[in-house]
Design an enzyme around this catalytic site. Structure first.
Site, PDB file in Angstrom:
ATOM      1  N   ARG A 239       4.435  -1.999  -1.841  1.00 49.69           N
ATOM      2  CA  ARG A 239       5.559  -2.110  -1.120  1.00 49.69           C
ATOM      3  C   ARG A 239       6.620  -3.436  -1.454  1.00 49.69           C
ATOM      4  O   ARG A 239       7.572  -3.197  -1.472  1.00 49.69           O
ATOM      5  CB  ARG A 239       5.250  -1.915   0.255  1.00 49.69           C
ATOM      6  CG  ARG A 239       4.696  -0.285   0.797  1.00 49.69           C
ATOM      7  CD  ARG A 239       5.387   0.693   0.102  1.00 49.69           C
ATOM      8  NE  ARG A 239       4.909   1.947   0.598  1.00 49.69           N
ATOM      9  CZ  ARG A 239       4.833   2.844  -0.179  1.00 49.69           C
ATOM     10  NH1 ARG A 239       4.745   2.838  -1.454  1.00 49.69           N
ATOM     11  NH2 ARG A 239       4.326   4.138   0.383  1.00 49.69           N
TER      12      ARG A 239
ATOM     13  N   SER B  95      -0.514  14.048   3.975  1.00 50.72           N
ATOM     14  CA  SER B  95       0.434  13.258   3.742  1.00 50.72           C
ATOM     15  C   SER B  95      -0.169  12.318   2.777  1.00 50.72           C
ATOM     16  O   SER B  95      -1.274  11.618   2.788  1.00 50.72           O
ATOM     17  CB  SER B  95       0.933  12.234   4.739  1.00 50.72           C
ATOM     18  OG  SER B  95       1.620  11.500   4.591  1.00 50.72           O
TER      19      SER B  95
ATOM     20  N   ASP C 171      12.401  14.075   2.802  1.00 50.21           N
ATOM     21  CA  ASP C 171      13.019  12.919   3.978  1.00 50.21           C
ATOM     22  C   ASP C 171      14.042  12.098   3.233  1.00 50.21           C
ATOM     23  O   ASP C 171      15.106  12.003   3.876  1.00 50.21           O
ATOM     24  CB  ASP C 171      11.774  12.241   4.315  1.00 50.21           C
ATOM     25  CG  ASP C 171      10.991  12.593   5.371  1.00 50.21           C
ATOM     26  OD1 ASP C 171      10.624  13.920   5.308  1.00 50.21           O
ATOM     27  OD2 ASP C 171      10.540  12.061   6.429  1.00 50.21           O
TER      28      ASP C 171
ATOM     29  N   ASP D 255       4.721   1.121   6.810  1.00 48.62           N
ATOM     30  CA  ASP D 255       5.584   0.934   5.565  1.00 48.62           C
ATOM     31  C   ASP D 255       6.930   0.295   5.934  1.00 48.62           C
ATOM     32  O   ASP D 255       7.482  -0.559   5.221  1.00 48.62           O
ATOM     33  CB  ASP D 255       5.827   2.206   4.725  1.00 48.62           C
ATOM     34  CG  ASP D 255       4.787   2.373   3.765  1.00 48.62           C
ATOM     35  OD1 ASP D 255       3.840   1.409   3.328  1.00 48.62           O
ATOM     36  OD2 ASP D 255       4.509   3.615   3.205  1.00 48.62           O
TER      37      ASP D 255
END
Length: 409
Positions: free
Chosen positions: A93, A178, A14, A122
């Site tokens: 994050r 994932s 990605d 996210d």
């Protein structure tokens, strides 16, 4: 002169496609790779970013800061989202995004970009951090960009584009999940796990052994805290001792993983309203959270503890939803740090086949009075005082019952 954008880059499909796409749109792309403990080849990732079109690549080792300023900070409030999830992804994050903002400011970039999807948490965590730390930065979020979405409708389009542009693609068999990995945990989602009735196969788990296969032998660890912060771990069997924060946490991960500690399978509520099933492995943090909570039992005032516990779910929710850098978080952390001032001492935990059980604790600030607590010694406590105590608390119950039954006082 090209406008600069700092892209949070992982080296995966990605963000590699996004990097090339941004270059083709005329941006000067600076790739930023955050090392928060994931098992990646950072040299190879840097090389891939440069070959894909990045003008510069930052590879930042954030592991120590992650432990001291984020994991240990979350520990002060015993943060657990929806009572179970220790927030391994959510805690990382804001750190990643904070450093991204700092690099953008250093480079004079006008934009920051990320590869988070439009369905997940996210995207919110990244963009709220950008807004809180530098509201002047513009955000490029390709998975919410109509032009990008029209061009890339799925993984096949990404792969075809990568092949067309000469972007290296891993040919190794990809795990059908994932996953997000950092020093605190690894998470597993998607694939068969999207069926909440599906029992995960053992090959889902990559960090921890099954508790059934863990050693048939107890491990005793003595964990020391100062003001609620872990400062030392001692293995009481082999004498291993760790005091460096990063080494301490890595050691707890190692001990926990080989003893089957820290597995969690749950359906949680994402911030945007979607329910999501996640399977987590969080060995080291699980040990710390249990030990820390136990030490609080002898060092924290009852009412302070209960007030903190009332605020803890909101604290976890703020972390999960991306509000690490917010006035409400500053308020809560100030209160939690005050509450932790006497949470100093040590806890001995027994670790055995997935279980973590505190078996002993000591603090120089202990509020536990053996004489007062004893069943055999009065210790200055007048038991007859309990009669009045009970009568006062029973008064409203008696009145309520009389009214309920229709009697008059």
């Amino acid at each position: 002169m090209k406008e600069k954008v700092v892209l949070a880059y992982s080296g995966g499909l990605d963000t590699s496609v996004i990097l090339k796409w941004l270059c083709e749109k005329g941006f000067d792309v600076i790739a930023y790779v955050a090392n928060v403990g994931q098992k990646d080849d950072f040299v190879a990732i840097k090389e891939k970013a440069l070959k894909t079109g990045a003008s510069k690549v930052y590879v930042e080792d954030l592991r120590r800061e992650f432990v001291t300023d984020y994991i240990f900070t979350a520990l002060l409030g015993n943060a657990m989202y929806e009572g179970r999830y220790l927030l391994g992804t959510a805690i990382a994050r804001p750190l990643i995004a904070k450093r991204q903002v700092e690099i953008a400011e250093k480079e004079g970039a006008q934009y920051v970009a990320h590869g988070a999807t439009g369905k997940g948490n996210d995207q919110v965590r990244f963009e709220l951090t950008y807004a809180a730390l530098n509201p002047n930065l513009k955000v490029i979020s390709p998975w919410k960009d109509p032009e990008f979405l029209a061009k890339f409708k799925g993984r096949t389009d990404l792969i075809n584009y990568a092949m067309e542009k000469g972007i290296p693609i891993k040919v190794s068999k990809k795990r059908p999940y994932s996953e997000d990995e950092n020093l605190m945990h690894i998470s597993h989602e998607a694939g068969k796990l999207e069926d909440p009735a599906h029992i995960p196969d053992e090959d889902v788990f990559t960090w921890t052994v099954s508790p059934k296969d863990a050693p048939d032998e107890e491990t005793l660890l003595e964990i020391h805290f100062e003001n609620g912060i872990p400062v030392k771990v001692v293995n009481l069997k082999d004498g291993t001792e760790k005091t460096d924060p990063l080494e301490l946490f890595e050691y707890l991960n190692e001990v926990g993983a080989k003893n089957g500690v820290g597995r969690l399978d749950m359906v949680e509520n994402r911030f945007i309203g979607i329910k999501s099933r996640g399977v987590y492995e969080t060995p080291g943090a699980t040990i710390l959270w249990i030990a820390h909570r136990d030490l609080e039992g002898i060092t924290m005032d009852k009412e302070v503890m209960h007030l903190r516990d009332m605020l803890a779910p909101k604290f976890a929710e703020l972390i999960y939803n991306g509000f690490w850098f917010s006035p409400e978080m500053e308020f809560l952390l100030a209160a939690f740090r005050k509450a932790q001032e006497n949470v100093t001492g040590k806890v001995t935990v027994s670790i055995y086949k997935g279980n973590v059980m505190p078996v002993a604790r000591y603090s120089p600030y202990s509020l536990y009075n053996p004489e007062l607590s004893s069943m055999d010694v009065e210790g200055g406590f007048d038991a007859t005082d309990s009669k009045g105590f009970i009568n006062i608390h029973a008064l409203r119950l008696k009145v309520h019952q009389l009214v309920k039954k229709g009697y008059q006082r």
